[in-house]
Motif scaffolding. Structure first.
Motif, short mmCIF file in Angstrom:
data_model
loop_
_atom_site.label_atom_id
_atom_site.label_comp_id
_atom_site.label_asym_id
_atom_site.label_seq_id
_atom_site.Cartn_x
_atom_site.Cartn_y
_atom_site.Cartn_z
N MET A 1 0.93 -1.17 0.17
CA MET A 1 0.03 0.09 -0.07
C MET A 1 0.91 1.35 -0.10
N THR A 2 0.77 2.03 -0.88
CA THR A 2 1.50 3.20 -1.20
C THR A 2 0.99 4.42 -0.26
N PRO A 3 1.75 5.39 -0.13
CA PRO A 3 0.92 6.61 0.72
C PRO A 3 -0.48 6.93 -0.12
N GLU A 4 -0.39 7.03 -1.49
CA GLU A 4 -1.51 7.38 -2.26
C GLU A 4 -2.69 6.55 -2.12
N GLN A 5 -2.43 5.31 -2.00
CA GLN A 5 -3.18 4.33 -1.73
C GLN A 5 -3.82 4.41 -0.41
N LEU A 6 -3.24 4.68 0.57
CA LEU A 6 -3.65 4.94 2.08
C LEU A 6 -4.36 6.09 2.20
N GLY A 78 -5.99 -4.53 4.49
CA GLY A 78 -4.68 -3.73 4.31
C GLY A 78 -4.26 -2.98 5.63
N ILE A 79 -5.05 -2.80 6.50
CA ILE A 79 -4.67 -1.95 7.52
C ILE A 79 -4.46 -2.83 8.99
N ALA A 80 -3.36 -2.97 9.42
CA ALA A 80 -3.40 -3.83 10.65
C ALA A 80 -3.90 -3.18 11.83
N GLY A 81 -3.72 -1.95 12.06
CA GLY A 81 -4.39 -1.10 13.13
C GLY A 81 -4.20 0.15 12.93
N ALA A 82 -4.80 0.89 13.67
CA ALA A 82 -4.85 2.38 13.85
C ALA A 82 -5.20 2.78 15.12
N PHE A 89 -4.10 12.98 16.77
CA PHE A 89 -3.35 12.47 15.59
C PHE A 89 -3.64 10.77 15.41
N LEU A 90 -3.52 10.37 14.29
CA LEU A 90 -3.83 9.23 13.98
C LEU A 90 -2.66 8.36 13.57
N ASN A 91 -2.17 7.18 14.14
CA ASN A 91 -0.92 6.50 13.85
C ASN A 91 -1.36 5.22 13.27
N ILE A 92 -1.07 4.91 11.96
CA ILE A 92 -1.47 3.65 11.25
C ILE A 92 -0.27 2.52 10.90
N ARG A 93 -0.77 1.40 11.14
CA ARG A 93 -0.01 0.37 10.67
C ARG A 93 -0.66 -0.37 9.37
N VAL A 94 -0.02 -0.62 8.45
CA VAL A 94 -0.39 -1.23 7.36
C VAL A 94 -0.03 -2.73 7.34
N ALA A 95 -0.96 -3.66 6.83
CA ALA A 95 -0.54 -5.04 7.13
C ALA A 95 0.58 -5.45 6.23
N ALA A 455 4.38 -13.75 -10.37
CA ALA A 455 3.21 -14.69 -10.43
C ALA A 455 3.63 -15.61 -8.98
N ALA A 456 4.74 -15.65 -8.40
CA ALA A 456 4.89 -16.58 -7.49
C ALA A 456 5.12 -15.64 -5.98
N PHE A 457 5.01 -14.22 -6.07
CA PHE A 457 5.22 -13.54 -4.99
C PHE A 457 4.22 -13.55 -3.95
N ASP A 458 4.65 -13.83 -2.81
CA ASP A 458 3.53 -13.52 -1.56
C ASP A 458 4.26 -12.30 -0.66
N PRO A 459 3.49 -11.21 -0.90
CA PRO A 459 3.84 -10.00 -0.19
C PRO A 459 3.69 -10.19 1.30
N SER A 460 2.95 -10.97 1.74
CA SER A 460 2.63 -11.17 3.03
C SER A 460 4.00 -11.67 3.86
N LEU A 461 4.79 -12.18 3.18
CA LEU A 461 6.15 -12.82 3.73
C LEU A 461 7.18 -11.78 4.06
N LEU A 462 6.99 -10.77 3.56
CA LEU A 462 8.02 -9.55 3.93
C LEU A 462 7.51 -8.84 5.24
N VAL A 463 7.84 -9.69 6.36
CA VAL A 463 7.26 -9.20 7.77
C VAL A 463 8.35 -8.44 8.66
N GLU A 464 9.78 -8.50 8.34
CA GLU A 464 10.77 -8.38 9.05
C GLU A 464 10.68 -6.77 9.02
N GLU A 465 11.19 -6.10 10.04
CA GLU A 465 10.92 -4.67 10.47
C GLU A 465 11.93 -4.04 9.29
N ARG A 466 13.11 -4.48 9.02
CA ARG A 466 14.09 -3.86 7.84
C ARG A 466 13.36 -4.07 6.45
#
Length: 554
Positions: A1-6, A78-82, A89-95, A455-466
């Motif tokens: 999710m890009t800033p524009e999509q958010l 797509g939103i993990a929490g707000a 102020f609203l702090n948002i975490r993206v899934a 085609a084989a990309f699972d974006p949910s696996l990119l969970v590390e902070e870095r």
């Protein structure tokens, strides 16, 4: 999710609250919501103050408004929490999955990632360098070559139809002094007191003499004209070749002399007279620039009938507008600072809008250092530091990057030893090395049978902070591009690239991208490889906007 999509997601959440009657707003909902990266990483991925902006309009405490919006967003895909902080102020975490999609978005857009349509439909005339053809381009002109060309790339990337223009000053006293200097050299005489010195004068004079053996013996008037015409042509050919080798080419080379020979000056004066902006006094013709913020009115035609310097400016500006340009951007050196008010007044006198139809950018000086000591410049003494000198010292890529890396408002000191070094202290080396390292990882992946396969990309696996840090950095690129274009500040691209290179190196140090030894490749490896490919694309796009190469190997 890009800033524009958010931003779009937040607008949809606001719309749902209004449609459900839980919030009442007297005005229309915003079409976009500004989201920013929090200064404190622990606060979330993004933050917005939209509740502070809309709460009172809705007749609610902003924090109460923020609570409603947080709950709505928290139930959104797509939103993990707000979370609400402070007065609203609203702090948002993206899934992770939604955030990981940024990598897909980058690769699908490819070389177009970061493009925007801010200047779509606008014709922009960008005039820069425009050094007088009386000597090689000195370091101040080289700065404008790097910054101007990068700005042109940014404006084109932002939808503009850009024409790069070089104003060729082949009219006036400086050209006369140049011709007299060449003639003196050819005749073996001392350089005129107000003339130009240096080896390049002797070289050009020798070239003309070789072509016209009797040139130095012609009557003074004939010799002067021959050396003027031939000398200017030779000098300008050298200037164009030097700029081309620097990666800078122009669409238009406009000759100042044409303004005076074509009647353009008279047409400009006639237009301003029709508009009631001209008057006569003491036998001279004046432009009412003081009506538009200038400190005094300006003489256009002197009492002796000769045009004043501003006459060419009037004709040139009108010519650009008649050629259909919506914006005229002129880049000038620090010694032209006092020139701005009269030019803006001129723009207004024609009925145009200063700052819109005409923009003037002022650039400060460049100092070169070697072994910690400044290199001195003196064009007339023949010790000018030229474009070729700089390129010979550090190369085209480093020269372009170094000169575009700083705000033009600031004087810069370039340490040639630093910019020639193959070390991480050298900013261009640091960024180019990141691109080469990214390329190497992808090559090594192919050797293992692994590709950055969407085609084989699972974006949910990119969970590390870095990984999240790197994804958010990639998501910022379009906003950085748009802002750099709007503010006419290419240095923002360079600084972004350095930050992103640093973010990548931290990711790579902590997250192993490729399997080791006999380890079987996993979907996590594949996901990280996609992130690597996306990062390489963004770095390449950014370097391209600066006119700097993106090496595959270093």
């Amino acid at each position: 999710m890009t800033p524009e999509q958010l931003s779009d997601t937040i607008v949809r959440a606001l719309t749902s609250l209004v449609d459900a009657g839980r919030v009442t707003l007297p005005d229309a909902l915003p079409t976009a919501v500004r989201v920013e990266r929090p200064k404190v990483k622990e606060h979330g991925d993004y933050a917005t103050n939209i509740a502070l902006q809309l709460g009172k309009k809705a007749g609610m405490n902003p924090r109460e408004f923020a609570d409603l919006l947080a709950a709505e967003l928290g139930a959104t895909d797509g939103i993990a929490g707000a979370e609400v902080a402070g007065p609203g102020f609203l702090n948002i975490r993206v899934a992770a999955g939604a955030q990981g999609e940024i990598a897909r978005h980058v690769l699908e857009a490819g070389r177009g990632y970061g493009r925007n349509d801010t200047y779509a439909g606008e014709r922009i005339n960008l005039e820069f360098v425009s050094a007088n053809p009386t000597g090689p381009i000195h370091i101040g002109g080289v700065r404008w070559a790097a910054v101007g060309d990068s700005l042109g790339r940014l404006l084109e990337f932002s939808g503009g139809d850009v024409t790069r223009e070089y104003y060729f000053n082949d009219h006036g006293a400086q050209i006369d002094r140049f011709a007299r200097s060449l003639l003196a050299s050819a005749r073996g005489e001392a350089t005129p007191e107000d003339g130009y010195g240096g080896q390049y004068i002797h070289d050009i004079a020798a070239t003309i003499t070789a072509k016209h053996p009797d040139a130095a013996t012609l009557p003074d008037d004939e010799a002067h004209e021959l050396f003027r015409a031939e000398g200017v042509a030779l000098m300008f050919a050298e200037i164009k070749a030097s700029l081309h080798d620097f990666g800078v080419d122009f669409d238009v080379y406009f000759h100042e002399n044409d303004l005076h020979e074509s009647g353009a000056v008279e047409r400009a004066i006639a237009r301003l007279t029709e508009l009631g902006k001209m008057y006569e006094s003491d036998g001279a013709q004046w432009l009412r620039t003081s009506d538009y913020g200038d400190d005094k009115d300006r003489v256009v035609i002197k009492s002796d009938g000769q045009p004043a310097y501003i006459s060419g400016d009037l004709a040139y500006y009108l010519d650009k507008r008649e050629r259909g340009f919506d914006r005229s951007i002129i880049m000038l050196g620090a010694d032209h600072h006092g020139y701005v008010a009269r030019m803006m007044a001129m723009c207004a006198a024609f009925g145009d809008t200063p700052g819109v139809n005409l923009e003037i950018l002022i650039g400060q000086m460049v100092n070169l250092l070697r072994d910690g000591q400044p290199l001195r410049m003196s064009k007339r003494a023949g010790t000018v530091i030229t474009l070729e000198d700089l390129v010979d010292a550090i190369g085209v890529d480093a020269a372009r990057y170094a000169l575009a890396r700083y705000s033009t408002d600031s004087t810069i000191d370039l340490d040639l030893d630093l910019w020639a070094s193959a070390s991480n202290d050298n900013p261009v080396y640091y960024v180019q090395y990141a691109h080469a390292r990214l390329s190497s990882i992808l090559r090594n992946g192919r050797d293992l049978g692994l590709e950055a396969d969407l085609a084989a990309f699972d974006p949910s696996l990119l969970v590390e902070e870095r990984a999240g840090d790197l994804l958010r950095a990639l998501a910022e690129f379009p906003r950085v591009v748009q802002r750099a274009a709007e503010l006419r500040e290419p240095h923002r691209i360079a600084r972004y690239l350095e930050d992103t290179a640093s973010t990548f190196h931290k990711f790579y140090d902590e997250c192993r991208v490729l399997p080791q030894g006999d380890e079987e490749p996993t979907d996590t490896h594949r996901a990280r490889l996609v992130l690597v490919a996306a990062t390489r694309q963004v770095v390449a796009n950014g370097l391209g906007l600066l006119g700097v190469s993106a090496p595959e190997r270093m």
